[in-house]
Design an enzyme around this catalytic site. Structure first.
Site, PDB file in Angstrom:
ATOM      1  N   THR A 176       0.834  -1.208   0.000  1.00 43.94           N
ATOM      2  CA  THR A 176       0.000   0.000   0.000  1.00 43.94           C
ATOM      3  C   THR A 176       0.862   1.249   0.000  1.00 43.94           C
ATOM      4  OG1 THR A 176      -1.680  -1.172   1.267  1.00 43.94           O
ATOM      5  CG2 THR A 176      -1.822   1.220   1.237  1.00 43.94           C
ATOM      6  N   THR A 177       1.871   1.269   0.875  1.00 40.07           N
ATOM      7  CA  THR A 177       2.735   2.443   1.003  1.00 40.07           C
ATOM      8  C   THR A 177       3.540   2.674  -0.261  1.00 40.07           C
ATOM      9  OG1 THR A 177       2.912   1.836   3.341  1.00 40.07           O
ATOM     10  CG2 THR A 177       4.363   3.570   2.560  1.00 40.07           C
TER      11      THR A 177
ATOM     12  N   TYR B   2     -12.920  -4.531  -2.780  1.00 40.30           N
ATOM     13  CA  TYR B   2     -14.120  -4.167  -3.530  1.00 40.30           C
ATOM     14  C   TYR B   2     -15.077  -5.344  -3.727  1.00 40.30           C
ATOM     15  CZ  TYR B   2     -17.326  -2.162  -6.907  1.00 40.30           C
ATOM     16  OH  TYR B   2     -18.466  -1.734  -7.530  1.00 40.30           O
TER      17      TYR B   2
ATOM     18  N   TYR C   3      -2.715 -10.426   4.337  1.00 40.07           N
ATOM     19  CA  TYR C   3      -2.786  -9.028   4.776  1.00 40.07           C
ATOM     20  C   TYR C   3      -4.241  -8.692   5.066  1.00 40.07           C
ATOM     21  CZ  TYR C   3      -1.949  -3.911   4.501  1.00 40.07           C
ATOM     22  OH  TYR C   3      -1.869  -2.557   4.749  1.00 40.07           O
TER      23      TYR C   3
ATOM     24  N   ARG D  37      -9.422  -0.740   4.274  1.00 38.33           N
ATOM     25  CA  ARG D  37      -9.130  -0.456   2.867  1.00 38.33           C
ATOM     26  C   ARG D  37      -9.859  -1.392   1.919  1.00 38.33           C
ATOM     27  NH1 ARG D  37      -4.942   2.914   1.194  1.00 38.33           N
ATOM     28  NH2 ARG D  37      -3.643   3.762   2.851  1.00 38.33           N
TER      29      ARG D  37
ATOM     30  N   LYS E  49      -0.293 -10.217   8.258  1.00 33.30           N
ATOM     31  CA  LYS E  49      -0.122  -8.822   8.661  1.00 33.30           C
ATOM     32  C   LYS E  49      -1.471  -8.344   9.157  1.00 33.30           C
ATOM     33  CE  LYS E  49       0.888  -4.148   6.971  1.00 33.30           C
ATOM     34  NZ  LYS E  49       1.214  -3.305   5.799  1.00 33.30           N
TER      35      LYS E  49
ATOM     36  N   ILE F  55       5.225  -4.667  10.188  1.00 28.73           N
ATOM     37  CA  ILE F  55       5.439  -4.160   8.832  1.00 28.73           C
ATOM     38  C   ILE F  55       5.056  -2.696   8.909  1.00 28.73           C
ATOM     39  CG2 ILE F  55       4.724  -4.304   6.417  1.00 28.73           C
ATOM     40  CD1 ILE F  55       4.369  -7.319   6.837  1.00 28.73           C
TER      41      ILE F  55
END
Length: 294
Positions: free
Chosen positions: A46-47, A109, A135, A140, A164, A206
């Site tokens: 993501t980052t 989604y 994850y 999100r 994560k 993380i």
């Protein structure tokens, strides 16, 4: 055996003014992280703004990171997708260019069922031979890996070795740890919850915070694991304000601004993300100064 123990940085992808990847600066950031005790590099998460990367660029960034790291620490590549076929394809490509492990976010989604999550991770696992970190970040994705499902996947799907946890729900993490009884490694996905998750048997974090204080994040985790709870607690609590500032807008907007403030050429974020507001820049700048890194 854990893919890594300690602090892995969820690394940014620096961009040039023309929106291309600034590989030279990316290499500098990687080297600085490793020199300051970061225990793993998590690339194209993501980052790292992987959601804005075409496949060719995504693979190129992973390969560059693998080659630059050159075995000094594990490289874990973000390869999850809302399409199982795409997640499988990207995971295979990441393995081909040398990634040591994969970070696979739940499909976003689509909001698939728990059985759908099982089949998603099984499909990825069947296609590769390197370890996989699930994850869980429902804020999100709109999808939550329930503790029972995470344990089922860990026990029945080869290669899935860790999760994560970025749900923010410590009660759910405690239930997961209890049900798992050591069959799955747990990493904190929230920088302000590292110690609580370590106390439940977690292996590390993380981290976004590691961008601005890699040595401190590493030291905090290892202080805890070595039994020096007082030092670990001090390092966690003294960082709460700067962690808050690093998430004053959606990640990675603030951390890229922070890296620019610290003298790196992080560049801008890609649309549809926008630059940090002036008001939040002041908040971030003050937090970095108070924390002693600016």
């Amino acid at each position: 055996m854990a893919i890594f123990t300690g602090a892995g940085v969820a690394i940014i992808t620096p961009f040039n003014e023309d929106d291309t990847v600034n590989y030279e600066e990316f290499g500098r950031i990687i080297d600085d992280q490793i020199a300051n005790s970061t225990d793993a590099i998590i690339v194209c998460g993501t980052t790292g703004e992987s959601s804005t990367m075409p496949d060719e660029e995504h693979v190129s960034v992973i390969k560059y990171c693998v080659d630059k790291v050159a075995g000094r620490v594990p490289v874990i590549a973000g390869t999850g997708s809302n399409c199982t076929r795409e997640a499988v394809n990207m995971s295979k490509k990441a393995e081909e260019v040398g990634a040591d492990g994969l970070l696979c976010v739940t499909p976003y989604y689509n909001k698939c069922t728990q059985d759908g999550l099982y089949e998603y991770y099984k499909a990825i696992s069947d296609a590769v031979n390197i370890p996989i970190i699930m994850y869980n970040v429902p804020s999100r994705t709109g999808t939550t890996i329930q503790p029972e499902t995470a344990v089922r996947i860990a026990k029945e799907v080869k290669n899935v070795v860790a999760i994560k946890e970025a749900s923010g729900n410590i009660s759910a993490v405690a239930k997961l740890a209890s049900l798992a009884n050591g069959c799955i490694d747990i990493y904190s996905g929230n920088d302000d919850q590292v110690l609580p998750i370590l106390s439940l048997g977690g292996k590390g974090v993380i981290s976004v915070w590691s961008h601005v204080a890699p040595k401190k994040v590493h030291d905090m985790v290892y202080a805890f694991l070595d039994g020096d709870i007082e030092t670990a607690q001090k390092l966690q609590l003294e960082a709460i304000d700067v962690i808050g500032a690093l998430f004053c807008e959606v990640n990675p907007i603030p951390v890229k601004a922070a890296m620019n403030m610290l003298g790196y050429k992080a560049g801008t974020v890609r649309a549809p993300l926008t630059e940090l507001t002036d008001a939040h820049k002041e908040v971030l700048k003050k937090a970095l100064k108070d924390y002693g890194v600016l």
